[in-house]
Design a protein around this motif. Structure first.
Motif, PDB file in Angstrom:
ATOM      1  N   LEU A  66       0.822  -1.200   0.000  1.00  0.00           N
ATOM      2  CA  LEU A  66       0.000   0.000   0.000  1.00  0.00           C
ATOM      3  C   LEU A  66       0.861   1.257   0.000  1.00  0.00           C
ATOM      4  O   LEU A  66       0.538   2.251  -0.680  1.00  0.00           O
ATOM      5  N   ASP A  67       1.960   1.240   0.742  1.00  0.00           N
ATOM      6  CA  ASP A  67       2.851   2.406   0.759  1.00  0.00           C
ATOM      7  C   ASP A  67       3.457   2.645  -0.618  1.00  0.00           C
ATOM      8  O   ASP A  67       3.578   3.788  -1.088  1.00  0.00           O
ATOM      9  N   SER A  68       3.827   1.536  -1.298  1.00  0.00           N
ATOM     10  CA  SER A  68       4.403   1.680  -2.635  1.00  0.00           C
ATOM     11  C   SER A  68       3.394   2.247  -3.606  1.00  0.00           C
ATOM     12  O   SER A  68       3.705   3.099  -4.448  1.00  0.00           O
ATOM     13  N   LEU A  69       2.120   1.767  -3.523  1.00  0.00           N
ATOM     14  CA  LEU A  69       1.070   2.271  -4.408  1.00  0.00           C
ATOM     15  C   LEU A  69       0.803   3.756  -4.165  1.00  0.00           C
ATOM     16  O   LEU A  69       0.633   4.544  -5.105  1.00  0.00           O
ATOM     17  N   SER A  70       0.753   4.148  -2.862  1.00  0.00           N
ATOM     18  CA  SER A  70       0.495   5.559  -2.572  1.00  0.00           C
ATOM     19  C   SER A  70       1.632   6.444  -3.044  1.00  0.00           C
ATOM     20  O   SER A  70       1.413   7.561  -3.533  1.00  0.00           O
ATOM     21  N   THR A  71       2.882   5.931  -2.949  1.00  0.00           N
ATOM     22  CA  THR A  71       4.025   6.711  -3.433  1.00  0.00           C
ATOM     23  C   THR A  71       3.984   6.871  -4.941  1.00  0.00           C
ATOM     24  O   THR A  71       4.304   7.925  -5.493  1.00  0.00           O
ATOM     25  N   ALA A  72       3.579   5.763  -5.623  1.00  0.00           N
ATOM     26  CA  ALA A  72       3.524   5.822  -7.084  1.00  0.00           C
ATOM     27  C   ALA A  72       2.429   6.768  -7.562  1.00  0.00           C
ATOM     28  O   ALA A  72       2.557   7.429  -8.594  1.00  0.00           O
ATOM     29  N   VAL A  73       1.311   6.851  -6.816  1.00  0.00           N
ATOM     30  CA  VAL A  73       0.185   7.671  -7.256  1.00  0.00           C
ATOM     31  C   VAL A  73       0.388   9.140  -6.874  1.00  0.00           C
ATOM     32  O   VAL A  73       0.258  10.049  -7.688  1.00  0.00           O
ATOM     33  N   PHE A  74       0.720   9.369  -5.588  1.00  0.00           N
ATOM     34  CA  PHE A  74       0.763  10.734  -5.092  1.00  0.00           C
ATOM     35  C   PHE A  74       2.175  11.309  -5.042  1.00  0.00           C
ATOM     36  O   PHE A  74       2.352  12.501  -4.808  1.00  0.00           O
ATOM     37  N   GLY A  75       3.180  10.478  -5.212  1.00  0.00           N
ATOM     38  CA  GLY A  75       4.547  10.966  -5.108  1.00  0.00           C
ATOM     39  C   GLY A  75       5.065  10.884  -3.679  1.00  0.00           C
ATOM     40  O   GLY A  75       4.300  10.779  -2.712  1.00  0.00           O
ATOM     41  N   GLU A  76       6.350  10.963  -3.547  1.00  0.00           N
ATOM     42  CA  GLU A  76       6.977  10.829  -2.222  1.00  0.00           C
ATOM     43  C   GLU A  76       6.978  12.180  -1.509  1.00  0.00           C
ATOM     44  O   GLU A  76       7.281  13.220  -2.103  1.00  0.00           O
ATOM     45  N   GLU A  77       6.639  12.153  -0.213  1.00  0.00           N
ATOM     46  CA  GLU A  77       6.603  13.372   0.605  1.00  0.00           C
ATOM     47  C   GLU A  77       8.030  13.800   0.938  1.00  0.00           C
ATOM     48  O   GLU A  77       8.873  12.984   1.305  1.00  0.00           O
ATOM     49  N   GLY A  78       8.300  15.076   0.841  1.00  0.00           N
ATOM     50  CA  GLY A  78       9.642  15.571   1.105  1.00  0.00           C
ATOM     51  C   GLY A  78       9.940  15.671   2.594  1.00  0.00           C
ATOM     52  O   GLY A  78       9.050  15.618   3.452  1.00  0.00           O
ATOM     53  N   TYR A 103      22.459   8.590  19.425  1.00  0.00           N
ATOM     54  CA  TYR A 103      23.133   7.320  19.126  1.00  0.00           C
ATOM     55  C   TYR A 103      22.376   6.531  18.053  1.00  0.00           C
ATOM     56  O   TYR A 103      22.977   5.994  17.114  1.00  0.00           O
ATOM     57  N   HIS A 104      21.056   6.443  18.168  1.00  0.00           N
ATOM     58  CA  HIS A 104      20.264   5.717  17.172  1.00  0.00           C
ATOM     59  C   HIS A 104      20.373   6.385  15.794  1.00  0.00           C
ATOM     60  O   HIS A 104      20.425   5.690  14.769  1.00  0.00           O
ATOM     61  N   LEU A 105      20.410   7.715  15.782  1.00  0.00           N
ATOM     62  CA  LEU A 105      20.541   8.401  14.499  1.00  0.00           C
ATOM     63  C   LEU A 105      21.923   8.187  13.895  1.00  0.00           C
ATOM     64  O   LEU A 105      22.060   8.058  12.670  1.00  0.00           O
ATOM     65  N   CYS A 106      22.951   8.142  14.754  1.00  0.00           N
ATOM     66  CA  CYS A 106      24.309   7.912  14.240  1.00  0.00           C
ATOM     67  C   CYS A 106      24.447   6.497  13.682  1.00  0.00           C
ATOM     68  O   CYS A 106      25.001   6.283  12.597  1.00  0.00           O
ATOM     69  N   MET A 107      23.940   5.522  14.422  1.00  0.00           N
ATOM     70  CA  MET A 107      24.085   4.118  14.014  1.00  0.00           C
ATOM     71  C   MET A 107      23.004   3.686  13.022  1.00  0.00           C
ATOM     72  O   MET A 107      23.058   2.558  12.505  1.00  0.00           O
ATOM     73  N   LYS A 108      22.005   4.541  12.755  1.00  0.00           N
ATOM     74  CA  LYS A 108      20.942   4.267  11.789  1.00  0.00           C
ATOM     75  C   LYS A 108      20.223   2.956  12.088  1.00  0.00           C
ATOM     76  O   LYS A 108      19.908   2.160  11.223  1.00  0.00           O
ATOM     77  N   THR A 109      19.970   2.734  13.388  1.00  0.00           N
ATOM     78  CA  THR A 109      19.271   1.513  13.809  1.00  0.00           C
ATOM     79  C   THR A 109      17.772   1.602  13.579  1.00  0.00           C
ATOM     80  O   THR A 109      17.099   0.566  13.490  1.00  0.00           O
ATOM     81  N   LEU A 110      17.223   2.811  13.500  1.00  0.00           N
ATOM     82  CA  LEU A 110      15.777   2.971  13.393  1.00  0.00           C
ATOM     83  C   LEU A 110      15.325   3.259  11.968  1.00  0.00           C
ATOM     84  O   LEU A 110      14.125   3.435  11.739  1.00  0.00           O
ATOM     85  N   LYS A 111      16.243   3.347  11.018  1.00  0.00           N
ATOM     86  CA  LYS A 111      15.910   3.569   9.602  1.00  0.00           C
ATOM     87  C   LYS A 111      15.025   4.787   9.421  1.00  0.00           C
ATOM     88  O   LYS A 111      13.927   4.731   8.866  1.00  0.00           O
ATOM     89  N   ILE A 112      15.521   5.892   9.913  1.00  0.00           N
ATOM     90  CA  ILE A 112      14.788   7.156   9.810  1.00  0.00           C
ATOM     91  C   ILE A 112      15.370   7.939   8.640  1.00  0.00           C
ATOM     92  O   ILE A 112      16.556   8.250   8.604  1.00  0.00           O
ATOM     93  N   LYS A 113      14.522   8.246   7.660  1.00  0.00           N
ATOM     94  CA  LYS A 113      14.947   8.986   6.484  1.00  0.00           C
ATOM     95  C   LYS A 113      14.388  10.404   6.443  1.00  0.00           C
ATOM     96  O   LYS A 113      14.904  11.252   5.732  1.00  0.00           O
ATOM     97  N   LYS A 114      13.306  10.644   7.197  1.00  0.00           N
ATOM     98  CA  LYS A 114      12.657  11.946   7.177  1.00  0.00           C
ATOM     99  C   LYS A 114      12.357  12.382   8.605  1.00  0.00           C
ATOM    100  O   LYS A 114      12.241  11.567   9.519  1.00  0.00           O
ATOM    101  N   ALA A 115      12.243  13.675   8.762  1.00  0.00           N
ATOM    102  CA  ALA A 115      11.909  14.221  10.074  1.00  0.00           C
ATOM    103  C   ALA A 115      10.511  13.801  10.506  1.00  0.00           C
ATOM    104  O   ALA A 115      10.247  13.605  11.696  1.00  0.00           O
TER     105      ALA A 115
END
Length: 847
Positions: free
Chosen positions: A5-17, A84-96
Motif C-alpha cells: 500500500l505504501d508503494s502504491l500511494s508513493t507511485a500515485v501521489f509521489g513521495e513526501e519531502g 546514538y540511534h541516528l548515528c548508528m541508523k538503527t531505526l531507519k529514519i529517512k525523514k523528520a
C-alpha cells in the motif's frame, strides 16, 4: 500488505519531502541535523567511538548521584539515545516526519536511565540455559522490528513468515530471524520461570492464510521482548533465556564493559574530597584474568570482592587455645564461613617420609608459639591495591562483596577516612540502616522473649494492657476529631471571613484617610474647624483606650447662643496629661434645662460637636470650642460617686462567700471602678518620707495626688467680694482640683510588671522599713523607675488581702495594656507603641 500500500500511494501521489520544521523541540531538530556533533564525535566516526561517547555521557550523568565525578554530560539520557540511534541508523529514519511519528508511537526507544549501560543485573535461574551466576547484564536493550520474510524449511509442506529483528544491546547491534511459534515457546517457558510476564500478542487465523498484518505483529513481538527485559531490569535481574533467544552474549559484553568502565573510573591520583579504598590482590588477579580473557581464553567472573582476607592474619595462627571446649583464633574478625581455605598435600615419597617429624611430638614453648603466630604484614602491590571511590562503588554495584576499607593514604594501617560528597552520604545512609537493623533486632528479641521466665508474664500483661489503653485513646481521639471536624470547618470559614473583612477594612481605611484629608483642606480654606454637616459623612479621629473601665456614666449638654457669649463652665487641662476636665460651673449664669443638672466639677470632656476629644490636645480642644458655632453640644463623663462603686471590703467578702470565687472579669471590673474613683494609699519614694495619697486610674494612665495636695488646694481657694452681701456670707470659689490639678502620673504603657512585698530599694530605706511587708507592693516601670505603695490600715478590711487583690488587679491591667501596646507592622516585625493608637471613624448624618 502495508509495504504494498505504501508503494502504491508513493507511485500515485509521489513521495513526501523531508520537513525538519515538524520537529518543534529545538534539541531534537539539532540532533536530527547533526547527531554526531551532539554526541561530541567527528562525522567520520566508528561504531566503537559512538559507543564510547554514549558510555561517557552515561557516567557523567551518574556522577552527581553515584560517583564523585564532576564531568558535565553532553546530553540528557533521552537525547543521547536519540543521537546514538541516528548515528548508528538503527531505526531507519529517512525523514523528520518519521522521527516525529516514531517518538510518539515508540517512546520506549528513548526511555530509561543512565545506569542502564552498567552491567549490574543479576541472572535469574533458568533450567537448560548455561549461565554463570556471577555474570552481569545491562538494562539497555532495544528490540527493533526490521522486516519479515517468507521462508520454508526442509520437510515442511507450507512456507512460513520469519521476522527480521535488529537487536541493540549496550551499543552493540546484530540481526536475528525468529518465527511467531518460537516467540510463543519462549513465552511459555518464561511464564513458568518468572512471577510476572507481560501480555503476549494473540494469534489470528488470518496470518496462516497470508492475510494478516505481519509488520504490526512483528512490532508487537519486539515490544513484548523489550517489556520482559525492562520489567526484570526494574527489579535488578535479567533472564538468561531471553538473552539467549535474542542471541546476546551477555558474558562477552560483561567482560568488555567491565574493563572499559573500570578504566574510565580508575585514577592514579586521589580525587579531591575522596579517600582511598583497599581491594584484595587475590580478587584483583581473578578480575584481571576475567577482563583480559578473549574467545577460547575466557575466564569466569571473579565473584564478590574478598576484602575480608585483609582483615585476617595472612599467616595462619599455629597457637590454638582450648577454652570451654571451643576452638578460637586470636583475631578481631572471624573466619568467613563461605570461604574456608583448605590446604591439601600430595603423598610424601619414601625419601621424604624418613625425615618427617610428627608435629604433636614437638614441644614448643609459649614464646616460640607467640612468635610463630605473628601475622605477616600486609604490603601494597602484593596483598592489596588502593583504588578511588568511584571505581570502588562501581565494582561494589557489579560484583558485590566487601567490606569497605577506606583509608586516608594508600597504606592499609593508616587512619580510616571518609570522603566528602556522595561518599559521605552513602556512609551515613549505611550507618542509619545499621542502626535501624539493630533496633529491629532488639524489638524482635523482646517480642519473642520467653513468656515462662519469672516476671515476664506480668510485664507482658502490663504491656498488652497499655497497648489496649493506647488503642482506646486513639479510637476516642479519632471520634472526637470527627465530631469536631464540622466545628473546625466553621472556624476556618470564620477565619477566612475575618481575614477578608480586615483586608476590606484596610482598603476602606485608606479611602477614609483621603476623605479626612480633604475635609481638613476645605475647613482650613474656610477659616473654620472641621464640623459635621447635615446628611454628609463626617470623618473623625479618636484615640483608643489602653484599658477598658466598663460603662462610664456619660451625658450631653447643649449650649445655645443665649448661654453666651462665653460658656458658663471653666475647662482646664489635667496636670499630667492632655485630658480636659470641668473645673467649675457657674450655675447662676447657666440656665438650668433638662440634663444640665448633671454638669458637675471633675467631669471629663469627651466629645465636642461630634468630634472625639481623645485624639486632641487640650489646646486643640480649646481652639475647637472657640471656633465652633452655636448651638454647641458637649459630651462629658460624670465622676464616680461612692454609691456607684463597691468598696474593697465588699469585693473581698463576695470573693470569699461565692463558690469558686468571683469570676475573674467581674472582680477585675469592680477593682477598676474603685481605682477610677480613687483609693487612699501610702506612697513611698527613694527620697523623702512616705506620705498618704489617693491613687487614680483612667483608660490611659495611672496618677496620684502629690505630697501636701490638701494644703495646696486649701491655699488656692479665693473669696469673691460683694458689697451688698456681708463678709460672713461671701461665697467661696473652688480652688485647685485634688484629682486633676494636684496629681502626678505615668502612662500605662510605661508600667512593665508588679511585684508584692519589699522588692524595690525604696521600701528598704529609712522610714519605709517599718512598713509591713504584707501590705506593700511595687510597680516597675521603664527607666528603672518604681512606684511603691502601702495599703493603709483599715478596720473594715484586711490589709494583706487588699494588697493581694490590688496586686492581682494591676497584673491583669498591665497584661491588658501590653496586648494593645505590641502589634505587628506591615513587614511582620513586632513594634511597641509609645502612645495610644488613633483610628479614623465615619459618622453619617452628624449635626
Amino acid at each position: 500488505m502495508s509495504s504494498i500500500l505504501d508503494s502504491l500511494s508513493t507511485a500515485v501521489f509521489g513521495e513526501e519531502g523531508d520537513d525538519p520544521s515538524c520537529l518543534t523541540d529545538p534539541v531534537t531538530a539539532s540532533l536530527y541535523e547533526a547527531p554526531a556533533k551532539g554526541l561530541g564525535i567527528s562525522a567520520n566516526f566508528t561504531p566503537w567511538e559512538a559507543r564510547d561517547a554514549l558510555r561517557n555521557n552515561c557516567l557523567a550523568l551518574l556522577g552527581p548521584t553515584h560517583f564523585n565525578r564532576k564531568d558535565k554530560p553532553v546530553l540528557t539520557h533521552k537525547y543521547a539515545l536519540l543521537a546514538y540511534h541516528l548515528c548508528m541508523k538503527t531505526l531507519k529514519i529517512k525523514k523528520a516526519q518519521q522521527l516525529k511519528a516514531l517518538m510518539e508511537d515508540e517512546p520506549r526507544f528513548f526511555q530509561g536511565g543512565a545506569s542502564d549501560m552498567l552491567q549490574i543485573l543479576r541472572p535469574v535461574p533458568c533450567e537448560g540455559v548455561a549461565m554463570h551466576p556471577h555474570v552481569r547484564a545491562g538494562a539497555m536493550l532495544h528490540v527493533i522490528y526490521d522486516d519479515y520474510a517468507l521462508c520454508q524449511e526442509a520437510g515442511e509442506p507450507m512456507p512460513h513468515q520469519q521476522y527480521v529483528i535488529q537487536i541493540s544491546y549496550c551499543g552493540r547491534q546484530h540481526f536475528i530471524r525468529r518465527r511467531y511459534s518460537e516467540f510463543r515457546a519462549l513465552h511459555d517457558r518464561l511464564s513458568k520461570e518468572l512471577l510476572v510476564v507481560p501480555g503476549f500478542p494473540n494469534g489470528d487465523a488470518s496470518y496462516k492464510i497470508g492475510l494478516g498484518d505481519y509488520a504490526a505483529r512483528g512490532r508487537a513481538l519486539c515490544r513484548y521482548a523489550g517489556r520482559v527485559h525492562a520489567s526484570l531490569a526494574a527489579r535488578g535481574v535479567f533472564s538468561p533465556r531471553l538473552l539467549a533467544f535474542l542471541e546476546v552474549d551477555a558474558a562477552r559484553v560483561h567482560i568488555e564493559e567491565d574493563g572499559r568502565v573500570s578504566k574510565l573510573l580508575d585514577s592514579t591520583a586521589q580525587i579531591s574530597g575522596s579517600a582511598w579504598h583497599m581491594v584484595d590482590e587475590y580478587w584483583l588477579k581473578r578480575w584481571r584474568k576475567f577482563v583480559l580473557g578473549r574467545a577460547a581464553r575466557r575466564y569466569e567472573p571473579p565473584g564478590p570482592i574478598t576484602n575480608e582476607r585483609l582483615l585476617i592474619p595472612l599467616a595462619e595462627t599455629a597457637a590454638l587455645v582450648k577454652r570451654d571446649g571451643d576452638e578460637f583464633r586470636a583475631t578481631t574478625v572471624p573466619r568467613p564461613s563461605r570461604r574456608k581455605h583448605r590446604e591439601t598435600f600430595a603423598p610424601a615419597s619414601a625419601t621424604v617420609a624418613k625425615y618427617h617429624v610428627d608435629a604433636e611430638a614437638i614441644i614448643v614453648s609459649p614464646d616460640e608459639a607467640s612468635q610463630k603466630a605473628q601475622p605477616e604484614p600486609a604490603t601494597i602491590g602484593r596483598h592489596y591495591r588502593a583504588i578511588n571511590y568511584d571505581l570502588w562503588v562501581y565494582w561494589k554495584m557489579v560484583h558485590g562483596g566487601g567490606p569497605c576499607i577506606s583509608r586516608k593514604t594508600k597504606e592499609l594501617d593508616s587512619l580510616p577516612a571518609c570522603g566528602a560528597g556522595r561518599e559521605a552520604t552513602s556512609r551515613l545512609q549505611r550507618f542509619g540502616r545499621v542502626c535501624i537493623a539493630k533496633q529491629r533486632k532488639l524489638e524482635d528479641y523482646w517480642r519473642h522473649l520467653s513468656a515462662t521466665a519469672a516476671g515476664v508474664r506480668e510485664v507482658l500483661a502490663d504491656a498488652a494492657e497499655q497497648k489496649i489503653r493506647d488503642r482506646v485513646d486513639e479510637t476516642l481521639g479519632r471520634a472526637k476529631n470527627k465530631r469536631t471536624e464540622g466545628r473546625l470547618k466553621l472556624a476556618a470559614r470564620y477565619t477566612q471571613r475575618m481575614w477578608r473583612s480586615k483586608k476590606a477594612y484596610a482598603f476602606n481605611d485608606d479611602n477614609v484617610r483621603v476623605m479626612k484629608h480633604a475635609q481638613e483642606i476645605f475647613a482650613t480654606a474656610d477659616g473654620e474647624v472641621e464640623h459635621a454637616s447635615a446628611g454628609a459623612p463626617f470623618i473623625v479621629e479618636e484615640g483608643e483606650r489602653i484599658v477598658q473601665l466598663g460603662g462610664a456614666e456619660q451625658y450631653e449638654v447643649k449650649f445655645t447662643e443665649a448661654d453666651g457669649p462665653s460658656l458658663p463652665v471653666v475647662l482646664k487641662k489635667h496636670s499630667c496629661s492632655e485630658l480636659t476636665f470641668v473645673h467649675s460651673v457657674d450655675k447662676k449664669a447657666l440656665s438650668m434645662k433638662k440634663g444640665r443638672d448633671q454638669l458637675l466639677p471633675d467631669s471629663v470632656l469627651l466629645v465636642v460637636q461630634a468630634y472625639p476629644a481623645s485624639s486632641l490636645s487640650h489646646e486643640q480642644v480649646m481652639h475647637r470650642l472657640r471656633s465652633a458655632k452655636w448651638p454647641l453640644t458637649l459630651r462629658f463623663a460624670r465622676p464616680l460617686a461612692p454609691a456607684d462603686v463597691a468598696p474593697v471590703s465588699r469585693i473581698l467578702e463576695l470573693d470569699e462567700t461565692t463558690t469558686g470565687g468571683l469570676p475573674a472579669d467581674l472582680k477585675l471590673q469592680m477593682v477598676k471602678r474603685v481605682l477610677a474613683m480613687g483609693v487612699p494609699i501610702r506612697k513611698h519614694a527613694k527620697r523623702g518620707s512616705p506620705h498618704d495619697t489617693v491613687l487614680y486610674l483612667n483608660e490611659t494612665m495611672l496618677f496620684w495626688r502629690i505630697k501636701n495636695a490638701t494644703k495646696l488646694q486649701a491655699d488656692s481657694k479665693i473669696v469673691r467680694k460683694k458689697k451688698v452681701i456681708g463678709e460672713e456670707e461671701q461665697p467661696e470659689v473652688r480652688g485647685l482640683s485634688l484629682k486633676y490639678d494636684l496629681t502626678k502620673g505615668v502612662g500605662l504603657y510605661e508600667v512593665r510588671y508588679v511585684r508584692v512585698g519589699k522588692i524595690s530599694a525604696a521600701l528598704r530605706r529609712g522610714a519605709s522599713r517599718k512598713a509591713p511587708e504584707a501590705h506593700c507592693f511595687s510597680l516597675f516601670c521603664d527607666g528603672n523607675k518604681t512606684l511603691d505603695f502601702e495599703i493603709l490600715k483599715d478596720a473594715s478590711v484586711d490589709s494583706a488581702n487588699a494588697r493581694t487583690l490590688f496586686a492581682w488587679a494591676f497584673d491583669k491591667i498591665v497584661a491588658e495594656a501590653r496586648g494593645t501596646k505590641i502589634f505587628v507592622d506591615k513587614t511582620g516585625a513586632p513594634v511597641a507603641r509609645s502612645s495610644p493608637k488613633k483610628r479614623l471613624r465615619m459618622i453619617v448624618g452628624a449635626r
